[in-house]
Scaffold this motif. Structure first.
Motif, PDB file in Angstrom:
ATOM      1  N   PRO A 141     -13.294  43.396 -61.001  1.00 42.91           N
ATOM      2  CA  PRO A 141     -14.077  44.032 -59.940  1.00 42.91           C
ATOM      3  C   PRO A 141     -15.267  43.142 -59.568  1.00 42.91           C
ATOM      4  O   PRO A 141     -15.702  42.296 -60.352  1.00 42.91           O
ATOM      5  N   ALA A 142     -15.816  43.356 -58.389  1.00 44.59           N
ATOM      6  CA  ALA A 142     -16.972  42.580 -57.962  1.00 44.59           C
ATOM      7  C   ALA A 142     -18.175  42.857 -58.861  1.00 44.59           C
ATOM      8  O   ALA A 142     -18.955  41.952 -59.167  1.00 44.59           O
ATOM      9  N   GLU A 143     -18.332  44.103 -59.296  1.00 42.77           N
ATOM     10  CA  GLU A 143     -19.426  44.486 -60.183  1.00 42.77           C
ATOM     11  C   GLU A 143     -18.846  45.291 -61.348  1.00 42.77           C
ATOM     12  O   GLU A 143     -18.898  46.516 -61.360  1.00 42.77           O
ATOM     13  N   PRO A 144     -18.278  44.628 -62.320  1.00 41.30           N
ATOM     14  CA  PRO A 144     -17.607  45.353 -63.403  1.00 41.30           C
ATOM     15  C   PRO A 144     -18.576  46.126 -64.282  1.00 41.30           C
ATOM     16  O   PRO A 144     -19.710  45.688 -64.533  1.00 41.30           O
ATOM     17  N   THR A 145     -18.129  47.267 -64.755  1.00 40.41           N
ATOM     18  CA  THR A 145     -18.892  48.060 -65.708  1.00 40.41           C
ATOM     19  C   THR A 145     -18.691  47.476 -67.107  1.00 40.41           C
ATOM     20  O   THR A 145     -17.744  46.714 -67.353  1.00 40.41           O
ATOM     21  N   PRO A 146     -19.563  47.826 -68.067  1.00 40.08           N
ATOM     22  CA  PRO A 146     -19.346  47.377 -69.442  1.00 40.08           C
ATOM     23  C   PRO A 146     -17.969  47.753 -69.985  1.00 40.08           C
ATOM     24  O   PRO A 146     -17.342  46.980 -70.712  1.00 40.08           O
ATOM     25  N   THR A 147     -17.487  48.938 -69.623  1.00 42.91           N
ATOM     26  CA  THR A 147     -16.159  49.355 -70.091  1.00 42.91           C
ATOM     27  C   THR A 147     -15.073  48.462 -69.507  1.00 42.91           C
ATOM     28  O   THR A 147     -14.121  48.092 -70.208  1.00 42.91           O
ATOM     29  N   GLN A 148     -15.198  48.099 -68.237  1.00 37.76           N
ATOM     30  CA  GLN A 148     -14.208  47.209 -67.629  1.00 37.76           C
ATOM     31  C   GLN A 148     -14.243  45.818 -68.259  1.00 37.76           C
ATOM     32  O   GLN A 148     -13.200  45.200 -68.457  1.00 37.76           O
ATOM     33  N   VAL A 149     -15.426  45.333 -68.588  1.00 42.73           N
ATOM     34  CA  VAL A 149     -15.534  44.046 -69.278  1.00 42.73           C
ATOM     35  C   VAL A 149     -14.892  44.133 -70.657  1.00 42.73           C
ATOM     36  O   VAL A 149     -14.121  43.263 -71.070  1.00 42.73           O
ATOM     37  N   ARG A 150     -15.195  45.191 -71.370  1.00 40.75           N
ATOM     38  CA  ARG A 150     -14.674  45.381 -72.725  1.00 40.75           C
ATOM     39  C   ARG A 150     -13.151  45.392 -72.756  1.00 40.75           C
ATOM     40  O   ARG A 150     -12.529  44.798 -73.641  1.00 40.75           O
ATOM     41  N   LYS A 151     -12.544  46.056 -71.771  1.00 37.06           N
ATOM     42  CA  LYS A 151     -11.095  46.233 -71.796  1.00 37.06           C
ATOM     43  C   LYS A 151     -10.332  45.146 -71.058  1.00 37.06           C
ATOM     44  O   LYS A 151      -9.178  44.869 -71.384  1.00 37.06           O
ATOM     45  N   GLY A 152     -10.989  44.524 -70.053  1.00 39.73           N
ATOM     46  CA  GLY A 152     -10.234  43.638 -69.190  1.00 39.73           C
ATOM     47  C   GLY A 152     -10.529  42.166 -69.282  1.00 39.73           C
ATOM     48  O   GLY A 152      -9.743  41.355 -68.785  1.00 39.73           O
ATOM     49  N   MET A 153     -11.651  41.779 -69.904  1.00 41.17           N
ATOM     50  CA  MET A 153     -12.001  40.366 -69.968  1.00 41.17           C
ATOM     51  C   MET A 153     -11.666  39.797 -71.346  1.00 41.17           C
ATOM     52  O   MET A 153     -12.130  40.296 -72.372  1.00 41.17           O
ATOM     53  N   PHE A 154     -10.886  38.723 -71.369  1.00 41.12           N
ATOM     54  CA  PHE A 154     -10.441  38.177 -72.644  1.00 41.12           C
ATOM     55  C   PHE A 154     -11.587  37.553 -73.434  1.00 41.12           C
ATOM     56  O   PHE A 154     -11.593  37.605 -74.670  1.00 41.12           O
TER      57      PHE A 154
ATOM     58  N   ALA B 178     -14.561  38.698 -73.713  1.00 43.09           N
ATOM     59  CA  ALA B 178     -15.163  39.821 -74.416  1.00 43.09           C
ATOM     60  C   ALA B 178     -14.268  40.314 -75.545  1.00 43.09           C
ATOM     61  O   ALA B 178     -14.752  40.664 -76.634  1.00 43.09           O
ATOM     62  N   ILE B 179     -12.970  40.340 -75.306  1.00 37.55           N
ATOM     63  CA  ILE B 179     -12.044  40.808 -76.332  1.00 37.55           C
ATOM     64  C   ILE B 179     -12.091  39.906 -77.560  1.00 37.55           C
ATOM     65  O   ILE B 179     -12.049  40.378 -78.700  1.00 37.55           O
ATOM     66  N   LEU B 180     -12.195  38.596 -77.358  1.00 42.52           N
ATOM     67  CA  LEU B 180     -12.317  37.672 -78.494  1.00 42.52           C
ATOM     68  C   LEU B 180     -13.529  38.014 -79.359  1.00 42.52           C
ATOM     69  O   LEU B 180     -13.462  37.990 -80.588  1.00 42.52           O
ATOM     70  N   VAL B 181     -14.652  38.334 -78.708  1.00 43.36           N
ATOM     71  CA  VAL B 181     -15.857  38.679 -79.458  1.00 43.36           C
ATOM     72  C   VAL B 181     -15.691  40.029 -80.147  1.00 43.36           C
ATOM     73  O   VAL B 181     -16.008  40.183 -81.334  1.00 43.36           O
ATOM     74  N   LEU B 182     -15.192  41.012 -79.426  1.00 46.67           N
ATOM     75  CA  LEU B 182     -15.043  42.354 -79.974  1.00 46.67           C
ATOM     76  C   LEU B 182     -14.104  42.392 -81.177  1.00 46.67           C
ATOM     77  O   LEU B 182     -14.318  43.158 -82.124  1.00 46.67           O
ATOM     78  N   GLU B 183     -13.062  41.569 -81.150  1.00 48.39           N
ATOM     79  CA  GLU B 183     -12.085  41.558 -82.233  1.00 48.39           C
ATOM     80  C   GLU B 183     -12.476  40.617 -83.371  1.00 48.39           C
ATOM     81  O   GLU B 183     -11.747  40.490 -84.354  1.00 48.39           O
ATOM     82  N   GLY B 184     -13.613  39.940 -83.233  1.00 50.22           N
ATOM     83  CA  GLY B 184     -14.090  39.089 -84.316  1.00 50.22           C
ATOM     84  C   GLY B 184     -13.444  37.727 -84.384  1.00 50.22           C
ATOM     85  O   GLY B 184     -13.501  37.061 -85.415  1.00 50.22           O
ATOM     86  N   TYR B 185     -12.865  37.272 -83.287  1.00 47.98           N
ATOM     87  CA  TYR B 185     -12.260  35.937 -83.260  1.00 47.98           C
ATOM     88  C   TYR B 185     -13.224  34.871 -82.732  1.00 47.98           C
ATOM     89  O   TYR B 185     -12.931  33.683 -82.828  1.00 47.98           O
ATOM     90  N   ALA B 186     -14.344  35.294 -82.150  1.00 49.93           N
ATOM     91  CA  ALA B 186     -15.287  34.347 -81.554  1.00 49.93           C
ATOM     92  C   ALA B 186     -16.701  34.833 -81.756  1.00 49.93           C
ATOM     93  O   ALA B 186     -16.951  36.040 -81.917  1.00 49.93           O
ATOM     94  N   GLN B 187     -17.630  33.878 -81.741  1.00 45.01           N
ATOM     95  CA  GLN B 187     -19.050  34.188 -81.708  1.00 45.01           C
ATOM     96  C   GLN B 187     -19.588  33.934 -80.311  1.00 45.01           C
ATOM     97  O   GLN B 187     -19.004  33.173 -79.533  1.00 45.01           O
ATOM     98  N   VAL B 188     -20.708  34.555 -80.021  1.00 40.06           N
ATOM     99  CA  VAL B 188     -21.354  34.361 -78.735  1.00 40.06           C
ATOM    100  C   VAL B 188     -21.903  32.941 -78.644  1.00 40.06           C
ATOM    101  O   VAL B 188     -22.486  32.418 -79.600  1.00 40.06           O
TER     102      VAL B 188
END
Length: 244
Positions: free
Chosen positions: A100-113, A115-125
């Motif tokens: 989306p042009a202005e994604p919500t935090p939920t959309q980032v969490r579910k749709g951006m890879f 973010a998924i790498l960080v959430l699942e513990g495969y990457a650091q910020v």
């Protein structure tokens, strides 16, 4: 999901992933949308442990996760500010759905890879100004992963969270500095000091907000000057931050 003709947004490229280099770097075939400066893409804002040269703890797991999730898949590559890093790789956020042009935090969490790498513990910020659109969210997601002991934050992971991924020569930044290079004393941020707090002269850490702690950055044993806005120096006040 395929965007209809004429719906492509500026700065967004639809592409097919043809090869996974490691956990945070992929090769793509552009399909539509904004032109890419390179077909090798470095994911913005994250850093997975190394698998080339000295293999780092949880690096192979991160690479396999990215390979399983992305190989052969159509993705959407979103530009932030920079086009490429110092190695000529395109810097992009990788979306599994049309962003989306202005994604919500939920959309980032579910749709951006990324973010998924960080959430699942495969990457650091690994935040490199000026590419900071989602930096605050990534820090929140990393705290969530660390508290849940997911992936490289788990007590059972080789080396656990005590050893951060170094990133080696894979620095994503194009000379603007970073949160995201683990290091021994004396590690330095690449290039200039744009966006870096002067209290940390040998590394590049942005000023608050957000307020960071040592678990949010992979730097170790770096020089700290007053006023130390993130309080990395701890109780001993010896001028060394995040001592390992």
């Amino acid at each position: 999901m395929q965007p209809a003709a004429g719906r492509e947004r500026p700065g967004v490229t639809r592409a097919r992933v043809v090869h996974v280099v490691d956990g945070d770097t992929i090769d793509v075939e552009p399909l539509a949308g904004a032109p890419l400066p390179a077909t090798r893409v470095r994911l913005i804002g994250v850093n997975t442990p190394e698998i080339h040269g000295d293999v780092e703890p949880y690096g192979p797991e991160a690479a396999r996760f990215t390979q399983r999730r992305l190989t052969g898949r159509t993705v959407w590559l979103e530009k932030d500010v920079s086009e490429t890093d110092r190695y000529g790789r395109a810097l992009r956020y990788v979306w599994l759905v049309e962003p989306p042009a202005e994604p919500t935090p939920t959309q980032v969490r579910k749709g951006m890879f990324n973010a998924i790498l960080v959430l699942e513990g495969y990457a650091q910020v690994a935040t490199y100004p000026p590419d900071v659109r989602y930096a605050d969210l990534f820090v929140q997601f990393q705290r969530e992963a660390r508290e849940a002991e997911r992936g490289l934050w788990g007590a059972g992971a080789a080396g656990g969270a005590a050893r951060a991924p170094s990133g080696g020569s894979r620095s994503p930044g194009g000379g603007a500095g970073a949160i995201g290079r683990a290091g021994a004393a004396g590690s330095t941020a690449p290039g200039g000091r744009t966006g870096c707090d002067p209290a940390y002269p040998d590394v590049c850490i942005p000023s608050p907000p957000p307020d960071l702690d040592c678990g949010d950055i992979p730097y170790r044993n770096f020089r700290v000057l007053p006023p130390d806005p993130h309080r990395f120096d701890g109780r001993d006040r010896d001028g060394i931050g995040c001592e390992s």
